[in-house]
Scaffold this motif. Structure first.
Motif, PDB file in Angstrom:
ATOM      1  N   ALA A 191     -22.421 -26.377 -45.916  1.00 59.12           N
ATOM      2  CA  ALA A 191     -21.262 -25.596 -46.372  1.00 59.12           C
ATOM      3  C   ALA A 191     -21.743 -24.527 -47.321  1.00 59.12           C
ATOM      4  N   SER A 192     -20.959 -23.463 -47.413  1.00 58.19           N
ATOM      5  CA  SER A 192     -21.308 -22.398 -48.351  1.00 58.19           C
ATOM      6  C   SER A 192     -20.042 -21.718 -48.835  1.00 58.19           C
ATOM      7  N   SER A 193     -20.115 -21.173 -50.021  1.00 61.09           N
ATOM      8  CA  SER A 193     -18.961 -20.496 -50.611  1.00 61.09           C
ATOM      9  C   SER A 193     -18.699 -19.186 -49.871  1.00 61.09           C
ATOM     10  N   PRO A 194     -17.471 -18.668 -49.949  1.00 62.13           N
ATOM     11  CA  PRO A 194     -17.168 -17.394 -49.276  1.00 62.13           C
ATOM     12  C   PRO A 194     -18.109 -16.260 -49.700  1.00 62.13           C
ATOM     13  N   LEU A 195     -18.490 -16.236 -50.978  1.00 59.97           N
ATOM     14  CA  LEU A 195     -19.365 -15.175 -51.457  1.00 59.97           C
ATOM     15  C   LEU A 195     -20.764 -15.304 -50.858  1.00 59.97           C
ATOM     16  N   PHE A 196     -21.254 -16.531 -50.728  1.00 58.15           N
ATOM     17  CA  PHE A 196     -22.563 -16.770 -50.105  1.00 58.15           C
ATOM     18  C   PHE A 196     -22.563 -16.244 -48.672  1.00 58.15           C
ATOM     19  N   LYS A 197     -21.486 -16.539 -47.933  1.00 56.15           N
ATOM     20  CA  LYS A 197     -21.383 -16.075 -46.548  1.00 56.15           C
ATOM     21  C   LYS A 197     -21.378 -14.558 -46.482  1.00 56.15           C
ATOM     22  N   ARG A 238     -15.904 -16.765 -56.468  1.00 52.25           N
ATOM     23  CA  ARG A 238     -16.763 -15.766 -57.105  1.00 52.25           C
ATOM     24  C   ARG A 238     -18.172 -16.270 -57.361  1.00 52.25           C
ATOM     25  N   THR A 239     -18.520 -17.379 -56.723  1.00 46.67           N
ATOM     26  CA  THR A 239     -19.836 -17.990 -56.924  1.00 46.67           C
ATOM     27  C   THR A 239     -20.579 -18.062 -55.604  1.00 46.67           C
ATOM     28  N   SER A 240     -21.840 -17.716 -55.620  1.00 44.40           N
ATOM     29  CA  SER A 240     -22.685 -17.868 -54.436  1.00 44.40           C
ATOM     30  C   SER A 240     -23.338 -19.243 -54.499  1.00 44.40           C
ATOM     31  N   LEU A 241     -22.861 -20.137 -53.665  1.00 45.11           N
ATOM     32  CA  LEU A 241     -23.351 -21.525 -53.677  1.00 45.11           C
ATOM     33  C   LEU A 241     -23.460 -22.027 -52.246  1.00 45.11           C
ATOM     34  N   CYS A 242     -24.479 -22.822 -52.018  1.00 43.58           N
ATOM     35  CA  CYS A 242     -24.735 -23.397 -50.695  1.00 43.58           C
ATOM     36  C   CYS A 242     -24.992 -24.891 -50.835  1.00 43.58           C
ATOM     37  N   VAL A 243     -24.330 -25.690 -50.013  1.00 42.48           N
ATOM     38  CA  VAL A 243     -24.578 -27.133 -49.965  1.00 42.48           C
ATOM     39  C   VAL A 243     -25.550 -27.383 -48.823  1.00 42.48           C
ATOM     40  N   MET A 244     -26.712 -27.930 -49.175  1.00 36.22           N
ATOM     41  CA  MET A 244     -27.769 -28.067 -48.183  1.00 36.22           C
ATOM     42  C   MET A 244     -28.348 -29.478 -48.192  1.00 36.22           C
TER      43      MET A 244
END
Length: 471
Positions: A55-61, A37-43
């Motif tokens: 990588a990115s969370s399902p919600l971010f995608k 439930r979190t919009s997060l991106c590893v960059m």
């Protein structure tokens, strides 16, 4: 389905476990947030507009329509201002409306963009592996990557699920659910599990094509499901071993689906595509005789390293410095493998602003693992092909291996000088093995263009760790 007699094929109870959006989930849990439930991106280089999305969370995608791999400048918003990126929308042909802009900017402000912590991800991976050891021996567990792997539950299935009236399919699902629960309870990460009471291939296909879309994140594909599930995989590129190039070759043979592939003449496939074509035919029919205990190990074809530079390198001397450093790093790995290389290759990609074709080159040399000789070959390849332009990515690769004891000595070689150089090289390697790669460095490592010190702090090319194979 008249080709295969499945009663004669090996059977095992396999679970293929994938940690859903692993890096992003670890970061969410560490912040007390729900990974789903979190919009997060590893960059990588999270403060840089050209940072690489790892990588990115399902919600971010879902919100931004992004996959795990991409660049910061490909996002529909500016990562610094969190404002809508009109230029990117125009490039991608996105229809812009006030509602869409407001939607993107609203989510952009709520999105976390974080730098990778590879050491921490490795710790979490070890924690998960220890959970799996509660259900199977180490010999029954085959890590596939840092966030996924196989576990053979054949020996432990009846021990943990003792009800005799249950089918093997139900038992495997119950035990997989228990493993799933333990991982989530202890780490906060949601595992997705593909299962099979037949073989590893079908477990992997179950995960990729069904489990990820189910509410409980579990699915079982076994021999009885080949025709109804394997043959109906919508995209050929969603099948194990088929990329876009292979898909094109199969289309040329009139094969446009997995069903077509499974029912095609295997003799023609072998003739046209070799052993790989025959293997694809067996896989399309659900046959896979590999097992977790004896995984296939590809024959080593070479050693190499590549890196994306932190900014555009516009001066030839700076580019050559990084190439020399990489040539040395791969040469050290070559000596540790007790090999000499007879082929040297480079790949140099320009900045996206240059609009130039990448430089690629290869040269044959007398077998060597000498840093000096290999570096000379790398620099010669580069100098013969480079004229000007900003460079952003560099790769060095050695292949054509022979044993390190193999030598070609000509009448013109100064044997004494060669022996002294090898002794010096060996002494440097020993010091670095004992005290670390940075224990001995050239003065050029202090130059702004050098990457040795910065990369010594990396794991797998990302923050927190060391030069791959050298620390």
């Amino acid at each position: 389905m008249g080709y295969i007699d499945y009663s004669k094929e090996p059977r095992s109870d396999i679970a293929f476990i994938d940690m859903k959006s692993f890096y992003a989930s670890v970061e969410c849990v560490d912040r007390g947030l729900n990974p789903l439930r979190t919009s997060l991106c590893v960059m990588s280089r999270a403060d840089n507009t050209s940072g690489l999305i790892l990588a990115s969370s399902p919600l971010f995608k879902k919100v931004f329509g992004r996959s795990n791999v991409g660049r910061a400048y490909g996002l529909p918003f500016d990562i610094k201002t969190r404002k809508f990126n009109y230029y990117n929308a125009q490039e991608q042909g996105i229809k812009v409306s006030p509602q869409y802009i407001a939607y993107i900017e609203n989510w952009a402000k709520r999105t976390l963009i974080v730098a990778p912590r590879m050491d921490y991800y490795i710790e979490k991976n070890i924690e998960i592996q220890n959970i799996l050891l509660n259900y199977a021996s180490s010999a029954d567990i085959l890590p596939y990557s840092i966030d996924e792997g196989f576990i053979d539950l054949t020996s432990s299935l009846n021990y943990f699920i003792q009800e005799k009236d249950l089918s093997p399919e139900v038992k495997l699902d119950l035990l997989s659910a228990r493993i799933q629960y333990d991982i989530h309870k202890q780490t906060g990460i949601v595992p997705t599990i593909g299962m099979s009471n037949s073989n590893p291939l079908l477990a992997k296909l179950a995960l990729d094509n069904e489990a990820k879309n189910k509410k409980n994140f579990r699915a079982n594909w076994s021999y009885q499901d080949v025709e109804s599930k394997v043959w109906t995989i919508p995209k050929m590129t969603d099948f194990w071993g088929i990329g876009y190039r292979m898909e094109k070759r199969l289309h040329q043979l009139g094969i446009t689906s997995i069903c077509d592939l499974a029912n095609f003449n295997p003799d023609i496939l072998k003739k046209e595509l070799g052993a790989n074509g025959l293997q694809l035919w067996f896989h399309a029919n659900g046959v896979d005789e590999s097992n977790v205990h004896q995984p296939y190990k590809a024959k080593s074809q070479g050693l190499g390293n590549s890196q994306i530079l932190p900014h555009d390198y516009v001066h030839q001397v700076d580019i050559e410095l990084v190439l020399s450093e990489m040539a040395e790093q791969v040469a050290i790995r070559l000596r540790r493998a007790h090999k000499k290389a007879s082929k040297v290759s480079i790949h140099v990609s320009y900045s996206r602003t240059e609009m130039k074709k990448a430089i690629q080159g290869q040269v044959k040399i007398d077998p060597s693992n000498s840093t000096r000789i290999l570096t000379q070959a790398v620099l010669t390849l580069f100098r013969d092909r480079y004229t000007s332009g900003a460079v952003r990515r560099i790769g060095v690769f050695y292949s054509g291996f022979v044993d390190e004891h193999f030598s070609l000595i000509s009448l013109f070689d100064q044997v004494e000088m060669i022996e002294k150089e090898e002794q010096l090289q060996s002494s440097i390697d020993q010091i670095r093995d004992q005290f670390g790669f940075l224990a001995l460095q050239k003065g050029s490592a202090l130059l702004d263009a050098s990457r040795n010190i910065a990369r010594s702090k990396l794991v797998g090319g990302h923050s927190a760790g060391g030069l791959e194979g050298l620390k």
